[in-house]
Enzyme design. Structure first.
Site, PDB file in Angstrom:
ATOM      1  N   TYR A 115       0.772   4.235  -2.578  1.00 37.03           N
ATOM      2  CA  TYR A 115      -0.329   5.186  -2.402  1.00 37.03           C
ATOM      3  C   TYR A 115      -0.116   6.010  -1.129  1.00 37.03           C
ATOM      4  O   TYR A 115      -0.105   7.242  -1.163  1.00 37.03           O
ATOM      5  CB  TYR A 115      -1.632   4.400  -2.332  1.00 37.03           C
ATOM      6  CG  TYR A 115      -2.896   5.230  -2.240  1.00 37.03           C
ATOM      7  CD1 TYR A 115      -3.395   5.915  -3.343  1.00 37.03           C
ATOM      8  CD2 TYR A 115      -3.619   5.298  -1.042  1.00 37.03           C
ATOM      9  CE1 TYR A 115      -4.577   6.665  -3.253  1.00 37.03           C
ATOM     10  CE2 TYR A 115      -4.794   6.033  -0.953  1.00 37.03           C
ATOM     11  CZ  TYR A 115      -5.274   6.716  -2.064  1.00 37.03           C
ATOM     12  OH  TYR A 115      -6.441   7.439  -1.970  1.00 37.03           O
ATOM     13  N   ASP A 116       0.090   5.309  -0.012  1.00 32.22           N
ATOM     14  CA  ASP A 116       0.186   5.992   1.285  1.00 32.22           C
ATOM     15  C   ASP A 116       1.369   6.967   1.318  1.00 32.22           C
ATOM     16  O   ASP A 116       1.225   8.128   1.710  1.00 32.22           O
ATOM     17  CB  ASP A 116       0.379   4.978   2.430  1.00 32.22           C
ATOM     18  CG  ASP A 116      -0.757   3.968   2.520  1.00 32.22           C
ATOM     19  OD1 ASP A 116      -1.582   3.928   1.602  1.00 32.22           O
ATOM     20  OD2 ASP A 116      -0.794   3.206   3.507  1.00 32.22           O
ATOM     21  N   THR A 137     -12.605  -2.231  10.811  1.00 29.89           N
ATOM     22  CA  THR A 137     -13.647  -1.192  10.696  1.00 29.89           C
ATOM     23  C   THR A 137     -13.273  -0.135   9.666  1.00 29.89           C
ATOM     24  O   THR A 137     -12.098   0.099   9.382  1.00 29.89           O
ATOM     25  CB  THR A 137     -13.889  -0.478  12.047  1.00 29.89           C
ATOM     26  OG1 THR A 137     -12.739   0.310  12.376  1.00 29.89           O
ATOM     27  CG2 THR A 137     -14.185  -1.467  13.152  1.00 29.89           C
ATOM     28  N   ARG A 194       0.826  -1.219   0.000  1.00 29.38           N
ATOM     29  CA  ARG A 194       0.000   0.000   0.000  1.00 29.38           C
ATOM     30  C   ARG A 194       0.856   1.264   0.000  1.00 29.38           C
ATOM     31  O   ARG A 194       0.345   2.378  -0.101  1.00 29.38           O
ATOM     32  CB  ARG A 194      -0.928   0.021   1.239  1.00 29.38           C
ATOM     33  CG  ARG A 194      -1.956  -1.096   1.254  1.00 29.38           C
ATOM     34  CD  ARG A 194      -2.736  -1.117   2.552  1.00 29.38           C
ATOM     35  NE  ARG A 194      -3.865  -0.217   2.530  1.00 29.38           N
ATOM     36  CZ  ARG A 194      -5.133  -0.592   2.341  1.00 29.38           C
ATOM     37  NH1 ARG A 194      -5.432  -1.859   2.151  1.00 29.38           N
ATOM     38  NH2 ARG A 194      -6.101   0.289   2.338  1.00 29.38           N
ATOM     39  N   GLY A 235     -13.632  -9.934   8.856  1.00 28.59           N
ATOM     40  CA  GLY A 235     -14.609  -8.847   8.706  1.00 28.59           C
ATOM     41  C   GLY A 235     -14.736  -7.969   9.930  1.00 28.59           C
ATOM     42  O   GLY A 235     -15.632  -7.138  10.008  1.00 28.59           O
ATOM     43  N   VAL A 274     -14.830  -1.753  -1.141  1.00 32.81           N
ATOM     44  CA  VAL A 274     -15.723  -2.673  -0.443  1.00 32.81           C
ATOM     45  C   VAL A 274     -17.204  -2.372  -0.689  1.00 32.81           C
ATOM     46  O   VAL A 274     -18.001  -3.308  -0.867  1.00 32.81           O
ATOM     47  CB  VAL A 274     -15.376  -2.741   1.067  1.00 32.81           C
ATOM     48  CG1 VAL A 274     -15.696  -1.440   1.791  1.00 32.81           C
ATOM     49  CG2 VAL A 274     -16.063  -3.910   1.732  1.00 32.81           C
ATOM     50  N   GLY A 278       3.091   8.041  -1.283  1.00 33.38           N
ATOM     51  CA  GLY A 278       2.923   9.037  -2.347  1.00 33.38           C
ATOM     52  C   GLY A 278       2.079  10.203  -1.852  1.00 33.38           C
ATOM     53  O   GLY A 278       2.410  11.373  -2.053  1.00 33.38           O
ATOM     54  N   ASN A 314     -12.918   6.870   3.636  1.00 35.47           N
ATOM     55  CA  ASN A 314     -13.667   6.064   2.649  1.00 35.47           C
ATOM     56  C   ASN A 314     -14.989   6.707   2.243  1.00 35.47           C
ATOM     57  O   ASN A 314     -15.857   6.927   3.081  1.00 35.47           O
ATOM     58  CB  ASN A 314     -13.968   4.667   3.213  1.00 35.47           C
ATOM     59  CG  ASN A 314     -12.714   3.893   3.524  1.00 35.47           C
ATOM     60  OD1 ASN A 314     -11.908   4.325   4.349  1.00 35.47           O
ATOM     61  ND2 ASN A 314     -12.541   2.774   2.869  1.00 35.47           N
TER      62      ASN A 314
END
Ligand code: NAD
Ligand code: UDP
Length: 327
Positions: free
Chosen positions: A146-147, A211, A143, A208, A188, A149, A175
């Site tokens: 992205y993070d 959070t 990741r 799952g 998701v 960057g 999100n």
């Protein structure tokens, strides 16, 4: 807000297309720049008739010369499967894209807003996340493109601000979901809705219990505009997101109930470095922007599911079963 000429990079994407629409509706002239890496002309098709709307196919890793009053820098793939597909390009888009857009803003004296992300907090040890938390990011994981960057882009924004006195705004977006998301982009909310409508298994990563806090797109776009229009002295970074926190399993259950789907939930391995919890502290946005989300997850899903239903040409499983004399 007085009408202005505004550049939106990534304007053909999910958030960008909603933002272009709202800025046009307020009487602004909008220039949308996009290379269609993850964006889609369909997202902005309805805007083409508006003479105040212009589109330029352009990759922000190359310099751009236009005359505008404001720049919203949104260009960057946002879904993990998309940004991990070509990680080097993702970093280039974040970093070179930021340098090019900051350079443009400096030359023309424009105010510029960066679409940063809650991913700058990584897998957070502090909960909920406040803007002064510095994050826990694995700099060498999948990741990181992205993070890191996005973290570097924030650094550039603040250095241009300190060094050149530029008017900057940095939004840390949590999100966000809603109509115009790409059905199979791996995020998701879209994944679960599409899977439920198609009668496929819902792919639950891990157990799952991780959070997320889900913000409806209209709320988020309102927050971005408020931030852009805020006093010059307010730079952020400021969290924009919905503080309602849900486990991913709870989201799956909601989607199944709302679509009336008979799909089952199938557990899949948890992706590497997947953050365990995420929830914004939005005290700063409340105070500085007089902003908070208005759309609950239930309401937002009720607005989003019909979009995907129409897109997929899907029938409600319960409705079709009922017609067939089933449940
Ligand atoms: P998206 O993938 O739908 O939109 C990104 C847009 O940028 C696409 O239209 C894509 O084609 C374009 N783009 C990508 N690389 C480009 C390049 N090099 N040059 C020009 N255009 C390019 O994603 P989104 O959800 O609309 O996200 C928009 C912005 O908001 C991104 O910067 C993202 O990091 C940020 N953000 C989004 C979320 C979210 O939940 N949606 C959360 C945090 C941050
Ligand atoms: N997720 C899931 N099933 C999916 C897609 C995602 O369980 O089909 C999980 C994912 O592992 C993460 C959360 O949902 O814990 C949010 O994922 P998304 O890719 O939407 O956003 P991000 O991880 O970047 O917050």
């Amino acid at each position: 807000m007085r009408p202005r000429r505004i550049l939106v990079t990534g304007g053909a994407g999910f958030l960008g297309s909603h933002l272009c629409k709202k800025l046009l509706a307020a009487g602004n002239e909008v220039i949308c720049v996009d290379n269609y890496y993850t964006g889609n002309k369909n997202n902005i098709l309805a805007l083409f008739d508006n003479p105040m709307f212009e589109v330029i196919r352009h990759d922000v890793t190359f310099p751009l010369y236009v005359e505008v009053d404001q720049i919203y820098n949104l260009a960057c793939p946002a879904s993990p499967i998309h940004y991990q597909h070509d990680p080097v390009q993702t970093t280039k888009t974040s970093v070179h894209g930021a340098i090019n857009m900051l350079g443009l803003a400096k030359r023309i004296g424009a105010r510029i807003l960066q679409a940063s992300t809650s991913e700058v907090y990584g897998d957070p040890e502090v909960h909920p996340q406040r803007e002064d938390y510095r994050g826990s990011v694995n700099p060498v994981g999948p990741r990181a493109c992205y993070d890191e960057g996005k973290r570097c882009a924030e650094t550039l924004f603040f250095d241009y601000h300190r060094q050149h006195g530029m008017e900057i705004k940095v939004a840390r977006i949590f999100n966000t979901y809603g109509p115009k998301m790409v059905p199979y982009d791996g995020r998701v909310v879209s994944n679960f809705i599409v899977q439920a409508l198609a009668g496929e298994e819902l792919t639950l990563y891990g157990d799952g219990s991780q959070t997320r806090s889900f913000c409806y797109v209209d709320d988020l776009v309102e927050g971005l505009i408020r931030l852009m229009e805020s006093p010059t002295s307010f730079t952020g970074p400021v969290n924009l997101g919905n503080p309602g926190e849900f486990t991913v399993r709870e989201l799956a259950e909601k989607v199944l109930a709302k679509t009336g789907s008979k799909s089952t939930v199938a557990m899949r391995p948890l992706p590497e470095d997947d953050p365990r919890q995420r929830c914004p502290d939005i005290s700063l946005a409340r105070k500085a922007l007089d902003w908070e989300p208005r759309v609950s997850l239930d309401e937002g899903l009720d607005r989003t599911i019909p979009y995907f239903r129409e897109l997929l040409g899907a029938q409600s499983p319960t409705a079709s079963q009922a017609r067939a004399g089933g449940a």
